[in-house]
Design a protein around this motif. Structure first.
Motif, PDB file in Angstrom:
ATOM      1  N   UNK A  82     -21.497   5.634   3.819  1.00 43.83           N
ATOM      2  CA  UNK A  82     -22.810   6.380   4.539  1.00 43.83           C
ATOM      3  C   UNK A  82     -22.577   5.582   5.922  1.00 43.83           C
ATOM      4  N   UNK A  83     -23.483   5.791   6.677  1.00 40.49           N
ATOM      5  CA  UNK A  83     -23.638   5.202   8.043  1.00 40.49           C
ATOM      6  C   UNK A  83     -23.561   3.516   8.142  1.00 40.49           C
ATOM      7  N   UNK A  84     -23.775   2.823   7.290  1.00 41.68           N
ATOM      8  CA  UNK A  84     -23.916   1.421   7.381  1.00 41.68           C
ATOM      9  C   UNK A  84     -23.044   0.662   6.115  1.00 41.68           C
ATOM     10  N   UNK A  85     -22.555   1.666   5.279  1.00 41.89           N
ATOM     11  CA  UNK A  85     -21.916   0.956   4.213  1.00 41.89           C
ATOM     12  C   UNK A  85     -20.425   1.703   3.859  1.00 41.89           C
ATOM     13  N   UNK A  86     -19.614   1.276   3.152  1.00 39.65           N
ATOM     14  CA  UNK A  86     -18.484   2.076   2.666  1.00 39.65           C
ATOM     15  C   UNK A  86     -18.013   1.252   1.255  1.00 39.65           C
ATOM     16  N   UNK A  87     -17.179   2.015   0.874  1.00 40.10           N
ATOM     17  CA  UNK A  87     -16.529   1.595  -0.465  1.00 40.10           C
ATOM     18  C   UNK A  87     -15.527   0.334  -0.207  1.00 40.10           C
ATOM     19  N   UNK A  88     -15.298  -0.467  -1.282  1.00 41.17           N
ATOM     20  CA  UNK A  88     -14.159  -1.425  -1.099  1.00 41.17           C
ATOM     21  C   UNK A  88     -12.723  -0.840  -0.862  1.00 41.17           C
ATOM     22  N   UNK A 115     -24.277  -1.120  -8.488  1.00 42.97           N
ATOM     23  CA  UNK A 115     -23.625   0.208  -8.258  1.00 42.97           C
ATOM     24  C   UNK A 115     -22.185   0.120  -7.779  1.00 42.97           C
ATOM     25  N   UNK A 116     -21.935  -0.766  -7.214  1.00 43.03           N
ATOM     26  CA  UNK A 116     -20.462  -0.929  -6.663  1.00 43.03           C
ATOM     27  C   UNK A 116     -19.512  -1.172  -7.681  1.00 43.03           C
ATOM     28  N   UNK A 117     -19.692  -1.935  -8.707  1.00 40.94           N
ATOM     29  CA  UNK A 117     -18.766  -2.290  -9.670  1.00 40.94           C
ATOM     30  C   UNK A 117     -18.069  -1.352 -10.404  1.00 40.94           C
ATOM     31  N   UNK A 122     -12.999   1.476 -10.889  1.00 39.94           N
ATOM     32  CA  UNK A 122     -12.196   2.686 -11.238  1.00 39.94           C
ATOM     33  C   UNK A 122     -11.056   2.966 -10.069  1.00 39.94           C
ATOM     34  N   UNK A 123     -11.465   2.723  -8.878  1.00 39.65           N
ATOM     35  CA  UNK A 123     -10.417   3.057  -7.856  1.00 39.65           C
ATOM     36  C   UNK A 123      -9.316   2.031  -7.845  1.00 39.65           C
ATOM     37  N   UNK A 124      -9.442   1.015  -8.563  1.00 38.02           N
ATOM     38  CA  UNK A 124      -8.220  -0.080  -8.532  1.00 38.02           C
ATOM     39  C   UNK A 124      -8.594  -1.099  -7.369  1.00 38.02           C
ATOM     40  N   UNK A 125      -9.617  -1.065  -6.775  1.00 40.55           N
ATOM     41  CA  UNK A 125      -9.690  -1.764  -5.656  1.00 40.55           C
ATOM     42  C   UNK A 125      -9.517  -3.182  -5.783  1.00 40.55           C
ATOM     43  N   UNK A 126      -9.760  -3.850  -6.883  1.00 37.12           N
ATOM     44  CA  UNK A 126      -9.970  -5.243  -7.367  1.00 37.12           C
ATOM     45  C   UNK A 126      -8.450  -5.684  -8.137  1.00 37.12           C
ATOM     46  N   UNK A 127      -7.594  -4.772  -7.904  1.00 37.44           N
ATOM     47  CA  UNK A 127      -6.122  -4.964  -8.556  1.00 37.44           C
ATOM     48  C   UNK A 127      -5.437  -6.125  -7.954  1.00 37.44           C
ATOM     49  N   UNK A 128      -5.556  -6.351  -6.583  1.00 37.33           N
ATOM     50  CA  UNK A 128      -4.747  -7.388  -5.945  1.00 37.33           C
ATOM     51  C   UNK A 128      -5.545  -8.593  -5.752  1.00 37.33           C
ATOM     52  N   UNK A 155     -16.319  -6.779 -19.532  1.00 37.28           N
ATOM     53  CA  UNK A 155     -14.780  -6.630 -20.125  1.00 37.28           C
ATOM     54  C   UNK A 155     -13.714  -5.957 -19.544  1.00 37.28           C
ATOM     55  N   UNK A 156     -14.168  -4.988 -18.473  1.00 40.47           N
ATOM     56  CA  UNK A 156     -13.284  -4.709 -17.527  1.00 40.47           C
ATOM     57  C   UNK A 156     -12.624  -5.580 -16.648  1.00 40.47           C
ATOM     58  N   UNK A 157     -13.547  -6.468 -16.282  1.00 39.18           N
ATOM     59  CA  UNK A 157     -13.068  -7.580 -15.246  1.00 39.18           C
ATOM     60  C   UNK A 157     -12.111  -8.637 -16.201  1.00 39.18           C
ATOM     61  N   UNK A 158     -12.529  -8.902 -17.184  1.00 36.11           N
ATOM     62  CA  UNK A 158     -11.743  -9.659 -18.152  1.00 36.11           C
ATOM     63  C   UNK A 158     -10.018  -9.050 -18.135  1.00 36.11           C
ATOM     64  N   UNK A 159     -10.130  -7.605 -18.349  1.00 34.39           N
ATOM     65  CA  UNK A 159      -8.998  -6.918 -18.499  1.00 34.39           C
ATOM     66  C   UNK A 159      -7.874  -7.207 -17.357  1.00 34.39           C
ATOM     67  N   UNK A 160      -8.385  -7.484 -16.185  1.00 30.38           N
ATOM     68  CA  UNK A 160      -7.868  -7.523 -14.716  1.00 30.38           C
ATOM     69  C   UNK A 160      -7.622  -9.039 -14.706  1.00 30.38           C
ATOM     70  N   UNK A 161      -8.016  -9.931 -15.762  1.00 32.83           N
ATOM     71  CA  UNK A 161      -7.524 -11.267 -15.601  1.00 32.83           C
ATOM     72  C   UNK A 161      -8.546 -12.098 -14.815  1.00 32.83           C
ATOM     73  N   UNK A 162      -9.618 -11.700 -14.783  1.00 31.95           N
ATOM     74  CA  UNK A 162     -10.836 -12.420 -14.257  1.00 31.95           C
ATOM     75  C   UNK A 162     -11.352 -13.262 -15.392  1.00 31.95           C
TER      76      UNK A 162
END
Length: 164
Positions: A82-88, A115-117, A122-128, A155-162
């Protein structure tokens, strides 16, 4: 290592715990920080370490540059643009960091992380991302009680090795 923050009566607020193994003096590292407010202690320390820092906060006004390597954006992090925010994913793409190793991602965005997590996963933004510092504001999960959702996210974060 415990970095940043300030004492508030009986506790420190804003401090972050960082594994420094890959953050060596004069070795390139990339850091994203969402939710600066008026506490630059973490970002300033990482700037001293030689990291490139991209700091975001739509609620404050600061110059676009700070220190040697800090870039400030008056843009927040959310699940939608939106005008003040964006996705990762969009923010990383705008900076050319889609496939860059992000050594540390700091997020303290006052309930918008809930709401962001799902979008960031889903977008893979945390992949790297190597390290994630996420301050959770769970008030909304109490009305009505909905902690099963958070368990799925963890659980999803755990699967990404966090790890916690």
């Amino acid at each position: 290592k415990r970095i940043g923050g300030a004492w508030l009566i009986r506790q420190v607020d804003g401090d972050k715990f960082v594994c420094m193994d890959n953050i060596l003096l004069d070795k390139p590292c990339l850091i994203y920080s969402f939710g600066v407010a008026d506490d630059w202690t973490f970002e300033d320390f990482m700037d001293y370490r030689g990291c490139e820092i991209h700091a975001h906060d739509p609620t404050v006004d600061f110059p676009a540059r700070r220190g040697k390597n800090i870039h400030f954006y008056k843009k927040g992090l959310s699940a939608a643009k939106d005008e003040t925010t964006d996705t990762l994913a969009n923010i990383l793409a705008d900076n050319g960091h889609n496939n860059s190793a992000i050594e540390y991602l700091k997020i303290d965005i006052e309930e918008y992380e809930l709401t962001g997590l799902p979008d960031w996963l889903a977008t893979g933004a945390l992949q790297h991302v190597n390290q994630l510092a996420l301050e959770l504001h769970l008030t909304k999960l109490h009305e009505p009680i909905n902690f099963v959702w958070l368990l799925d996210i963890l659980q999803q974060l755990y699967k990404l090795n966090f790890r916690v």
